[in-house]
Motif scaffolding. Structure first.
Motif: not given
Length: 681
Positions: A116, A151, A378, A401, A403, A424, A427-428, A431, A463
């Protein structure tokens, strides 16, 4: 393995020993190796091609592992792996293997397991803090870029680094791209820094109180060696801003026009050093290319699905064409490259269902100004094509990026009366758990989350989507839907984005098991379409009740979401077909449709004529959905006991374990489920 220079590199010491005039030759060989590897194996090729010279220079100047190098996201660490004893995995991938990200179990040169984004500076701050407390003198280097700087945690790391002080070298890889294009106000000042040779103000790094150096040609290995030598052993934090070209070594844009449309449609390559399939111009698929792909023999549209969710203006052919449009430079398609062996295959579930969702939403844009699609950097992974984004205009927002910001942003849109759709990967979404709970669920704002890639898979350990049911399903006030067909998915999306819905909804986008079953005609659409228009007029969620798709007795199979096709095969096998000498069992099959609430009425009714209830879920069992069914039956005080069997994943990290092997490990096969049932009868 080849006999070139790279095969003789067994560690950083070999890079140190090379004459300086051989470094460009080493870089050229690495670049050719990466391009060849991409054709055979696929992977994050574009970002690594841009980082060839920088990585060689890092290992030329610094002394890894004594000097600690932390690669952000670490998808740009392929060259680092080549130079630290793992070149064979890229020269001979059929006989050697490495993960797609850094991993300390693989090498002492890898500091962390990372997949990540945005964390390298914070991790490096921690390494440097301990070094300073112990009186050490090694260099600590954080390598960040490829969009990661947007981020929030990256800014938190920069803020901490400045106050902490001490040796900390932050290499900022500026390739003018994220996964798609860069988005956000910070990129204007960065562009001015590039244009001015690093002298323009405001300088975002100076604003944090950090020292700064700029290297215009980040693909000149000798210039980079000089820059890194000038900061080695420095006694304070410094940012070394390097300007690189993503995908350097892939075909240039102009060459793409020389590839015949028919060759692109067939997935052909030119057989040369590059062999990459390219677009007509601007890293975007031409209309001719899309038309050619649409008329090839490959099943790109999913037209054989049992459900026909309607003709999408932006169909599978457009997605495939854009994926094939790979050139060097600012090209979204070069971020992730599929192996050549994938050419001609039908589109996978996440992109297929994603483009269907976008087409359904796009038809409403003209009449619904508050309908907004949000992607945290993404889009292409989820079928949100460049063509769609261009047509959507202000109805589409790429937040970078980010989230956490994306979820809070969506909640704000919803509070103001808009209808946001945030798309998205499972896995994201991890976050941004706090925003999911606080800004979204606690405030009960009607935002829709499209959860892509949820469930068990052969993904890297960074992921995995196996934790999404546990995460989403335990947030109060969040409606969690699990469609088992394309039609159900689109109906759920229509309802969640309508005025009838007044709260947050997550829709688990169907996976490949569902798409495969639809294409094979195994899933029959049982929706009453004569009343389909009423869905958006229904205040209560239309899917709160479990749906019995086959009524039987003795045994009830509750198959959630992606496990519904397994449930179909289980009841067929229990009925006696292809099941040896066993007596047939007419089992009930239930499509739960959601995992946010217990349908107590249906569970109570099942208990009247069923001895065994089986739950199937493609996620972590502990804290998941099936355990809640078990707990309900254990505490319901029913007159007759019901035995509950739960099938799902173990609480563990898995790394590139094939899905078939995971299903075998967790008992999620027809043979294992039916054997467990028969053992209790």
């Amino acid at each position: 393995m080849g006999e070139g220079m790279l095969s003789a590199i067994h560690g950083p010491a070999d890079v140190h020993d090379l004459p300086a005039d051989q470094l460009p030759e080493l870089c050229a060989e690495i670049r050719r190796t990466l391009v060849d590897y991409g054709h055979v194996h696929g992977g994050h090729i574009g970002s690594n091609l841009g980082m060839v010279e920088a990585t060689v220079a890092l290992h030329r100047v610094f002394d890894s592992p004594r000097d600690r190098i932390v690669f952000d996201v670490s998808h740009q660490s392929y060259v680092h792996k080549m130079l630290t004893g793992r070149a064979a995995a890229y020269l001979d991938p059929e006989h050697h293997d490495v993960t797609g990200f850094t991993n300390p179990d693989e090498s002492e040169h890898d500091q962390f397991v990372l997949g990540h984004t945005g964390t390298s500076i914070s991790l490096a701050c921690g390494l440097a803090k301990t070094r300073d407390m112990r009186g050490g003198h090694e260099n600590v280097i954080a390598v960040i870029g490829d969009g990661s700087l947007s981020s929030a945690i990256a800014f938190e790391g920069l803020n901490n680094a400045s106050e902490q002080g001490g040796n900390l070298i932050i290499v900022f890889n500026d390739n003018e791209m994220s996964i798609a294009e860069d988005h956000g106000g910070m990129y204007g000042p960065l562009a001015r820094l590039r244009a001015s040779g690093g002298t323009a103000e405001p300088n975002i790094f100076h604003a944090f109180g950090l020292d700064y150096r700029y290297v215009e040609d980040g693909n000149d290995v000798l210039a980079l060696v000089s820059a890194f030598e000038s900061v080695r052993g420095i006694d304070h934090p410094i940012v070394v801003h390097i300007h690189t070209r993503k995908g350097l070594g892939l075909p240039v844009e102009d060459a793409a026009a020389n590839i015949a449309t028919a060759e692109i449609a067939a997935g052909a390559t030119d057989g040369g050093d590059t062999g990459t399939i390219m677009s007509a111009s601007s890293c975007a698929a031409s209309e001719e290319t899309i038309a050619a792909i649409s008329t090839t023999g490959a099943d790109t549209t999913g037209a054989t699905c049992a459900t026909d969710p309607g003709t999408a203006d932006d169909g599978d052919a457009t997605v495939i064409a854009e994926d094939l449009a790979i050139t060097e430079g600012r090209c979204e398609a070069n971020h992730w490259q599929n192996p050549d062996s994938a050419a001609g295959k039908p589109l996978g579930a996440r992109k297929h269902y994603g483009q269907l969702a976008m087409a359904a939403l796009e038809r409403r844009f003209a009449s619904e100004p508050g309908l907004v699609v949000i992607s945290p950097a993404t889009p292409g992974s989820n079928g949100i094509t460049r063509a769609f984004r261009e047509r959507a205009g202000r109805h589409y927002v790429d937040t970078g990026i980010t989230e956490e910001h994306a979820v809070a942003f969506a909640s704000g849109i919803a509070r103001a009366g808009g209808r946001p759709v945030l798309a998205t990967s499972a896995t994201f979404f991890q976050r941004t758990f706090d925003q999911l709970q606080q800004e979204l669920a606690l405030n009960h704002t009607p935002a829709t989350l499209l959860d892509f890639g949820g469930g068990l898979s052969g993904a890297d350990n960074t992921h995995s989507g196996a934790f999404d049911i546990v995460m989403f399903g335990n947030i109060p006030g969040l409606t969690c839907l699990a469609p088992t067909s394309g039609r159900a998915f689109l109906d759920m999306l229509a309802w969640s984005t309508s005025v009838a819905n007044d709260g947050p909804v997550v829709i688990r986008v169907p996976g490949d098991a569902i798409l495969g079953a639809e294409r094979a005609g195994e899933i029959v659409d049982m929706t009453d379409h004569s009343t389909a228009s009423d869905i958006t007029d229904t205040q209560d969620c239309p899917w709160n009740r479990y749906r019995i798709t086959h009524a039987g007795s003795q045994v009830a199979i509750l198959a959630l979401g992606n496990e519904y096709p397994l449930g179909l095969r289980v009841i067929e096998t229990l009925a006696g077909r292809n099941d040896g000498d066993h007596a047939g069992i007419d089992a009930t099959l239930v499509d739960p449709q959601q995992f946010s609430a217990i349908d107590a009425d249906t569970l109570r009714a099942l208990a009247e004529d069923h001895r065994i209830v089986v739950t199937l879920e493609d996620g972590q069992l502990e804290g998941g959905w099936g355990e809640k069914i078990t707990a309900w039956y254990a505490n319901a005080g029913l007159p007759h006991p019901v035995r509950v069997l739960n099938f799902g994943g173990t609480k563990e990290f898995t790394d590139r374990v094939p899905l078939a092997d995971l299903n075998e490990r967790y008992g999620l096969t027809v043979e294992q489920v039916t054997a467990a049932i028969r053992s209790l009868l």
